[in-house]
Design an enzyme around this catalytic site. Structure first.
Site, PDB file in Angstrom:
ATOM      1  N   SER A 238       1.118 -11.339  41.286  1.00 43.02           N
ATOM      2  CA  SER A 238       0.508  -9.984  41.133  1.00 43.02           C
ATOM      3  C   SER A 238      -1.016 -10.226  41.705  1.00 43.02           C
ATOM      4  O   SER A 238      -1.545 -11.133  42.252  1.00 43.02           O
ATOM      5  CB  SER A 238       0.409  -9.826  39.562  1.00 43.02           C
ATOM      6  OG  SER A 238      -0.475 -10.780  39.033  1.00 43.02           O
ATOM      7  N   LYS A 239      -1.272  -9.014  41.614  1.00 41.41           N
ATOM      8  CA  LYS A 239      -2.890  -9.005  42.011  1.00 41.41           C
ATOM      9  C   LYS A 239      -3.794 -10.095  41.646  1.00 41.41           C
ATOM     10  O   LYS A 239      -4.746 -10.415  42.258  1.00 41.41           O
ATOM     11  CB  LYS A 239      -3.593  -7.621  41.719  1.00 41.41           C
ATOM     12  CG  LYS A 239      -3.825  -6.652  42.970  1.00 41.41           C
ATOM     13  CD  LYS A 239      -4.393  -5.450  42.406  1.00 41.41           C
ATOM     14  CE  LYS A 239      -4.382  -4.408  43.077  1.00 41.41           C
ATOM     15  NZ  LYS A 239      -4.635  -2.973  42.449  1.00 41.41           N
ATOM     16  N   ARG A 240      -3.527 -10.336  40.552  1.00 39.23           N
ATOM     17  CA  ARG A 240      -4.386 -11.335  39.788  1.00 39.23           C
ATOM     18  C   ARG A 240      -4.388 -12.640  40.552  1.00 39.23           C
ATOM     19  O   ARG A 240      -5.495 -13.599  40.600  1.00 39.23           O
ATOM     20  CB  ARG A 240      -4.037 -11.280  38.396  1.00 39.23           C
ATOM     21  CG  ARG A 240      -3.970 -12.571  37.684  1.00 39.23           C
ATOM     22  CD  ARG A 240      -3.576 -12.212  36.264  1.00 39.23           C
ATOM     23  NE  ARG A 240      -2.024 -12.385  36.170  1.00 39.23           N
ATOM     24  CZ  ARG A 240      -1.600 -13.544  36.103  1.00 39.23           C
ATOM     25  NH1 ARG A 240      -2.324 -14.555  36.113  1.00 39.23           N
ATOM     26  NH2 ARG A 240      -0.376 -13.633  35.994  1.00 39.23           N
ATOM     27  N   HIS A 241      -3.347 -12.951  41.497  1.00 41.01           N
ATOM     28  CA  HIS A 241      -3.270 -14.052  42.235  1.00 41.01           C
ATOM     29  C   HIS A 241      -4.334 -13.931  43.504  1.00 41.01           C
ATOM     30  O   HIS A 241      -4.088 -15.087  44.407  1.00 41.01           O
ATOM     31  CB  HIS A 241      -1.956 -14.503  42.493  1.00 41.01           C
ATOM     32  CG  HIS A 241      -1.030 -14.966  41.406  1.00 41.01           C
ATOM     33  ND1 HIS A 241      -0.152 -14.036  40.570  1.00 41.01           N
ATOM     34  CD2 HIS A 241      -1.121 -15.947  40.690  1.00 41.01           C
ATOM     35  CE1 HIS A 241       0.362 -14.577  39.726  1.00 41.01           C
ATOM     36  NE2 HIS A 241      -0.433 -15.710  39.591  1.00 41.01           N
ATOM     37  N   GLY A 242      -4.770 -13.026  43.687  1.00 42.63           N
ATOM     38  CA  GLY A 242      -5.533 -12.645  44.747  1.00 42.63           C
ATOM     39  C   GLY A 242      -4.790 -11.670  45.856  1.00 42.63           C
ATOM     40  O   GLY A 242      -4.007 -10.875  45.435  1.00 42.63           O
TER      41      GLY A 242
END
Ligand code: GLU
Length: 471
Positions: A238-242
């Site tokens: 997800s976005k949280r991984h970059g």
């Protein structure tokens, strides 16, 4: 039989790497078998679908070079067709109107939970003969009550679902608009899909869709459900991984073919080969070799691949992509040396095109400020005499070419009794503002005499203003 595959994104966000891999596998499968690849925009969720997302998806597909043979088809343009199919299912007794209110459904599920049963619609409106006044019904598909459905999945093998586990799903909302499971079947049928390749988050939808296919008297396509892509921490990517949107990889300086190469290896392999040209991907790709288990996204590996592609692609190809990055740094690449020549010098030295662009700005824009540390170390009082000497040597050169430039650097170092680095480094700082550049002789040749001499003048001034003045 002509193989027909599709990519069917819902335009509710950017083109995610998971979606891009699905698109790539569907595209490869069609290309490998001389088939057709169709793009379908599943935009029936009017609240969540946006034109911006449609554009982001189209932009991502174009950047990746995943050309579609047909489409984009928009589901919102096909409402009449879905209405007809819903009417057909109703008239042949494979669907029915359901008048249950939200409160009724909540109470039903509550009761089921209390009885330790799995909450599901119990089919209470199946046998209603008269409509309820003043209630706009939904339409439910009459799922078979007995037996099982086998999803013949090329990746997962046969997956069996009991019909008793599948409740009567809503195929039309109270306003008559169709839901996903209905539209996808109608489209896959009308568009003649032979293979449905998609993420395995849709595996549970497949038995329901197969039952609708059967009710419509059609053979379902072959399914291939691709395992999820995880982040390096094991959680769903997800976005949280970059960066996860395809275009953010472009922004971060990746070449589209490096990303494609990375994506093709996510869950698929061909021996231990790591680098594939597009033609090789098409030639070797086999959906049967896709892993059953999830794969993890590894940015370091993507970076490594990108670097390999930067090193080995043609300078013209890199220049084409690099010019976009130069533009986003406010540089007009026509105002300086030919970009392909800059690429030739930088190809071995950059992991990303952002790095290459940033390190190439000095070819197009006069450096007026030096990195403080680099300047203090290299633009010293001692360097002044070397800069002076080199400036006169370079201005006297009859041919502005790397080789004679090199000879001058060497002669200067011999005559002054210093290492070549002592001569070269102040010039490097003068022209780049920092201490890194491709080989200096080649760099100066490309930069041109006038700009080199002007840069040396500025560097000398810096020494006078900052070092001599304080001495
Ligand atoms: N529109 C669905 C999604 O974006 C995909 C449907 C399908 O491939 O069947 O998840």
């Amino acid at each position: 039989m002509t193989i027909r595959t599709r990519f069917a994104p819902s335009p509710t966000g950017y083109l995610h790497v998971g979606g891009a891999r699905t698109a790539l596998f569907s595209w490869l499968y069609a290309r490998k078998h001389g088939g057709k690849f169709v793009l379908r925009i599943e935009d029936t969720d009017l609240e969540r679908s946006t034109e911006e997302s449609v554009n982001a998806i189209l932009e991502g597909m174009t950047w990746l070079g995943l050309e579609y043979d047909e489409g984009p088809f928009y589901q919102t343009h096909r409402f009449d067709r879905y209405k007809d199919v819903i009417a057909k299912l109703l008239s042949q007794g494979d669907a029915y109107c359901c008048y249950c209110s939200k409160d009724e459904l909540d109470a039903m599920r509550e009761q089921q939970r209390a009885n330790k049963e799995k909450p599901r619609y119990d089919g209470r409106c199946r046998h209603l003969t008269t409509p309820r006044d003043g209630v706009q019904p939904v339409v439910r598909f009459k799922n078979p009550l007995e037996g099982s459905v086998i999803v013949k999945d090329v990746v997962k093998g046969d997956v069996e679902f009991q019909n008793s586990e599948l409740d009567d799903l809503v195929i039309a909302r109270p306003d008559g608009t169709p839901t996903y499971n209905l539209t996808v079947v109608v489209d896959d049928l009308d568009m003649g899909m032979t293979h449905v390749i998609r993420g395995d988050d849709h595996l549970n939808n497949s038995p329901r869709q197969i039952n609708i296919f059967k009710a419509l008297g059609a053979e379902p396509p072959v399914f291939a459900h691709l395992p999820m892509i995880l982040g390096d921490d094991g959680a769903r990517l997800s976005k949280r991984h970059g960066a996860v949107g395809v275009m953010s990889f472009r922004d971060d300086g990746f070449l589209p073919e490096a990303l494609l190469n990375y994506l093709v290896r996510l869950g698929w392999s061909h021996g231990d080969q790591e680098i594939f040209t597009i033609d090789e991907m098409v030639q070797f790709f086999d959906i049967k070799n896709v892993n059953k288990s999830a794969s993890s996204f590894n940015t370091d590996k993507l970076l490594w691949l990108n670097q390999q592609y930067i090193k080995t692609s043609s300078p013209e190809h890199i220049a084409h992509h690099l010019s976009w990055h130069m533009g986003s740094l406010g540089i007009d690449p026509t105002q300086g040396p030919e970009l392909t020549k800059v690429v030739v010098l930088q190809q071995e030295r950059a992991k990303t095109l952002v790095e290459m662009a940033t390190n190439s700005v000095f070819f197009y824009k006069e450096i007026t400020e030096f990195d403080d540390k680099a300047a203090r170390k290299n633009l010293t009082i001692d360097s002044l005499v070397l800069l002076d000497d080199m400036q006169s040597r370079l201005s006297a050169l009859s041919e502005w070419l790397a080789e004679p430039i090199h000879v001058q650097i060497k002669d200067c170092s011999v005559e002054r009794g210093v290492g070549m680095g002592k001569v070269a480094q102040p010039i490097r700082v003068a022209i780049t503002g920092n201490t890194m550049s491709p080989p200096l002789d080649l760099t100066l040749e490309l930069l041109g005499r006038e700009r080199t001499l002007a840069a040396i003048t500025l560097a000398k001034k810096w020494v006078k203003d900052n070092v001599e003045a304080q001495a």
